[in-house]
Design an enzyme around this catalytic site. Sequence first.
Site, PDB file in Angstrom:
ATOM      1  N   ASN A  84     -22.711  11.714  18.361  1.00  0.00           N
ATOM      2  CA  ASN A  84     -23.119  13.124  18.281  1.00  0.00           C
ATOM      3  C   ASN A  84     -22.367  13.905  17.206  1.00  0.00           C
ATOM      4  O   ASN A  84     -22.910  14.826  16.601  1.00  0.00           O
ATOM      5  CB  ASN A  84     -22.985  13.811  19.642  1.00  0.00           C
ATOM      6  CG  ASN A  84     -21.578  13.749  20.203  1.00  0.00           C
ATOM      7  OD1 ASN A  84     -20.821  12.820  19.918  1.00  0.00           O
ATOM      8  ND2 ASN A  84     -21.221  14.725  21.007  1.00  0.00           N
TER       9      ASN A  84
ATOM     10  N   GLU B  21     -11.390  10.917  25.776  1.00  0.00           N
ATOM     11  CA  GLU B  21     -12.083  12.210  25.719  1.00  0.00           C
ATOM     12  C   GLU B  21     -13.505  11.943  26.174  1.00  0.00           C
ATOM     13  O   GLU B  21     -14.336  11.434  25.411  1.00  0.00           O
ATOM     14  CB  GLU B  21     -12.025  12.769  24.297  1.00  0.00           C
ATOM     15  CG  GLU B  21     -12.399  14.243  24.222  1.00  0.00           C
ATOM     16  CD  GLU B  21     -13.849  14.459  23.875  1.00  0.00           C
ATOM     17  OE1 GLU B  21     -14.629  14.793  24.802  1.00  0.00           O
ATOM     18  OE2 GLU B  21     -14.220  14.307  22.705  1.00  0.00           O
TER      19      GLU B  21
ATOM     20  N   CYS C 225     -20.334  17.370  24.063  1.00  0.00           N
ATOM     21  CA  CYS C 225     -19.642  17.154  25.336  1.00  0.00           C
ATOM     22  C   CYS C 225     -19.027  18.431  25.881  1.00  0.00           C
ATOM     23  O   CYS C 225     -18.899  18.599  27.095  1.00  0.00           O
ATOM     24  CB  CYS C 225     -18.577  16.069  25.179  1.00  0.00           C
ATOM     25  SG  CYS C 225     -17.357  16.420  23.892  1.00  0.00           S
TER      26      CYS C 225
ATOM     27  N   GLU D  28      -7.182  14.999  21.406  1.00  0.00           N
ATOM     28  CA  GLU D  28      -7.560  14.593  20.053  1.00  0.00           C
ATOM     29  C   GLU D  28      -7.352  15.760  19.083  1.00  0.00           C
ATOM     30  O   GLU D  28      -8.028  15.870  18.076  1.00  0.00           O
ATOM     31  CB  GLU D  28      -9.028  14.152  20.023  1.00  0.00           C
ATOM     32  CG  GLU D  28      -9.301  12.860  20.760  1.00  0.00           C
ATOM     33  CD  GLU D  28      -8.773  11.633  20.061  1.00  0.00           C
ATOM     34  OE1 GLU D  28      -8.144  11.763  18.999  1.00  0.00           O
ATOM     35  OE2 GLU D  28      -8.991  10.527  20.588  1.00  0.00           O
TER      36      GLU D  28
END
Length: 477
Positions: free
Chosen positions: A151, A249, A283, A457
């Site tokens: 994505n 994640e 997300c 991250e």
Amino acid sequence: MYTKLALYIDGEWIAAASGGTQPVINPADESVLAELPLAGATELDHALAAAQRGFHNWKRTSAHERYTALRRVAALVRERHERLAQVMTLDQGKPLSEALMEAKAAADHIEWYAEEGRRAYGRVIAPRQASVRASVLREPVGPVAAFTPWNFPVNQAVRKIAGALAAGCSIVIKAPEETPGACVELVRCFADADLPKGVLNLVFGEPQKVSQHLIPSPVIRKVSFTGSVPVGKHLGALAAQHMKRTTMELGGHAPFIVFADADLDSAVAAAVALKHRNAGQVCAAPSRFYLHEDIHDRFVEAFVKRSSTLVVGPGSDKATQMGPLTKRPRVEAMESFVQDAQQRGARVLTGGARLERKGHFFAPTTLVDVPDDARIAYEEPFGPIAPMFRFSSFDEVVERANSLPFGLSAFVFTRSLKTSIDIAAELESGMISINHFGLALPETPFGGVKDSGHGSEGGTEGLEAYLSTKFVSELGV
């Protein structure tokens, strides 16, 4: 306009691999853009050996030299950002304007980690004896196996690559087969900046085979994964069997909470923009809209008015505001969510169906009267569907927002300082944005809690994820 696809291992581009090939599809018209070479055991072993050699040399490279190398990469990414964006739009589908923002941000992430890597200091501990010196050293954890999603093909890859390299680690990155083009262009920037051989290795391949080959290898000391909760749990369990450190994640199902005192114009504008960015394939996107009963109807009316005018089309068209879904199964998933909600009493106010044209297009969709037992109430849609829910009190909305096993992001709109402080303390989420969108900057943590994963991250936490601690106590003789 598309790129020449290849693996990148030990400083060389490899156009043919033992794992065969896979077609890359343009989601806007379903044409085949290219054939992607897939790594088999031969190429994966090659990448592991290269990463081992690369780490041996890179960890001994001074932090200043690593900084200089990464600054060269950032300059190339900034210079080539239009090329990265064009390729990204072709295989991922997002509007070119969004792809340009993602490509430009990649350079910022590299520069930030380059700077932060120079500050990975240890510390001296005051000894209990005058003749003892006690110190803590920060060292790179070792070669990394990283797995990135389709994505955000540049954004998610660059976070892992820049963090690992700034810390002194080498990395084998398994990038997404659906959207490989921009990943190849990104890695080409590192290669053209004369990064030492073996420090960065790029592979594509059948996900399960690649993970089962890389993660158990004694070469790999750290695993970083961005993707779905089920896959993350599987890879986390595999890493744990071999005592590998992990950053996970994973998916979310973010609440978007609007209190009665909120600035409705700002809340609606943010809701429409965030929900439909990348066709909802984010997300951290809002996917459960909790609206106070006093403003529910006004919010919904304004949301529908804005979202129903969005221009849906190929990402390469300048007028497009929302592109196609990247994969055809996502279109079928959207249909399933809508059908399930309707069967349970929900009403479709706008959208609700795929668009009758070539490509993976689904209309921006708004659902109201959605019951809590509808799938979309507890399962992340990962698409352009906005379910609306009423609430009447602070305690109620907190309980409902926290009721799921996910905790990646959350959004709140209120004019009350007390409410913002209270709800920030109560929400079970790794990231909370109040009255605006303030997530995903290089200097800020990016990660979740509960089933949405662990570690970060982004921010200094993102660099620390690639560092280990060594304590040294010396007695003078």
